[in-house]
Write an enzyme that holds these catalytic residues in place. Structure first.
Site, PDB file in Angstrom:
ATOM      1  CE1 TYR A 131      29.124 -12.189  54.473  1.00 40.52           C
ATOM      2  CE2 TYR A 131      28.238 -11.305  52.749  1.00 40.52           C
ATOM      3  CZ  TYR A 131      28.585 -11.546  54.248  1.00 40.52           C
ATOM      4  OH  TYR A 131      27.313 -10.874  54.952  1.00 40.52           O
ATOM      5  CE  LYS A 159      31.016 -13.174  55.753  1.00 37.35           C
ATOM      6  NZ  LYS A 159      30.703 -14.760  56.803  1.00 37.35           N
TER       7      LYS A 159
END
Length: 296
Positions: A131, A159
């Protein structure tokens, strides 16, 4: 699980307590809409403001009400041992994957971050999503660090932050990231206002703020982009431009909280203090945009 719309719901509070009923309703809403995965306890889910028991309850509630939709549970925390404990909780709750951002009070080095992911990944029995959210963590991944972390056996997706708004520059950025990663590691984009650009540039997933509250508004954009209809995806994004402008002005968390409150999906003032949410005049503006776009 790492393709399509990954919808990130709020973790609503009511009188400073985790509102399990409202949260279950948000998750049920996402499952019924047909999102591809649910991102529980991401940044939109205010994970950093919740204690371990609140996060354990949220993870269990998300899995219980997802009706088989894969649930990716955020496990970011300040200390590695805390991340490991949260990873255990998420797996015991039935999470399909976990989501980890490098959270810290002191600035982190690349070696700090790599060691974090290596330590946590070694103990996982489910996939891990990297992330990268420099807007909240203040840590910026290099493409080289992506490659090192993606080589860890548990890592299944990354991501990335918002891509450039220019389509050519976006394609170049996504291609550079893609070239650094193993084939099995998916690349997903965040930043709702440029999600169509990122998907059209080659990202396979959209980790979406708006999708966690208004999945019906986000799904057509994703389906168009992944179906090869780049113009259709861009048109869907353009239709939502007033919403993206609100996000740019006030931050996506405060705006989606105001939307959820306006629609009666959560209690008033659902965000964790000290975050106050939007003032009354801006809440009225959000409500007008919701009605004008037919998002209710």
């Amino acid at each position: 699980m790492f393709t399509g719309l990954s919808a990130f719901p709020l973790t609503p509070l009511d009188d400073d307590r985790f509102d399990e009923r409202a949260y279950a309703g948000l998750v049920t809403r996402l499952a019924e809409a047909g999102v591809d995965s649910i991102g529980a306890l991401g940044s939109t889910g205010s994970y950093a403001y919740l204690d371990r028991e609140e996060r354990r309850r949220a993870a269990r509630t998300a899995v219980q009400h997802a009706d088989g939709t894969p649930v990716v549970v955020g496990i970011g925390a300040l200390r590695t041992s805390q991340v490991q404990a949260l990873a255990q909780d998420a797996q015991q709750a039935g999470a399909s994957a976990v989501l980890l951002a490098p959270v810290s009070y002191q600035p982190l080095t690349d070696e700090d971050v790599f060691a974090l992911y290596a330590t946590v990944a070694a103990e996982l029995s489910v996939p891990l999503v990297v992330y990268d959210n420099p807007g909240t963590t203040r840590f910026t991944f290099s493409t080289g660090l992506y490659a090192r972390v993606a080589a860890l056996p548990a890592v299944a997706a990354i991501k990335i932050p918002p891509v450039p708004a220019d389509p050519v520059a976006a394609r170049e950025r996504v291609a550079a990231v893609r070239a650094a990663l193993p084939d099995h590691v998916s690349v997903g984009v965040s930043g709702d206002g440029v999600a169509a650009t990122g998907l059209n540039a080659g990202c396979r997933a959209w980790f979406s703020v708006v999708g966690g509250t208004l999945p019906a508004a986000a799904l057509p954009l994703v389906r168009a982009a992944l179906g090869g209809d780049a113009e259709g995806a861009a048109a869907e994004s353009e239709r939502l431009r007033p919403l993206w402008e609100l996000f740019a002005s006030h931050g996506s968390l405060r705006v989606v909280a105001a939307i959820a409150e306006h629609l009666g999906l959560v209690a008033p003032r659902c965000l964790p203090r000290p975050i106050l949410g939007l003032p009354a005049a801006e809440r009225e503006r959000v409500a007008r945009v919701v009605e004008q776009l037919g998002l209710a």
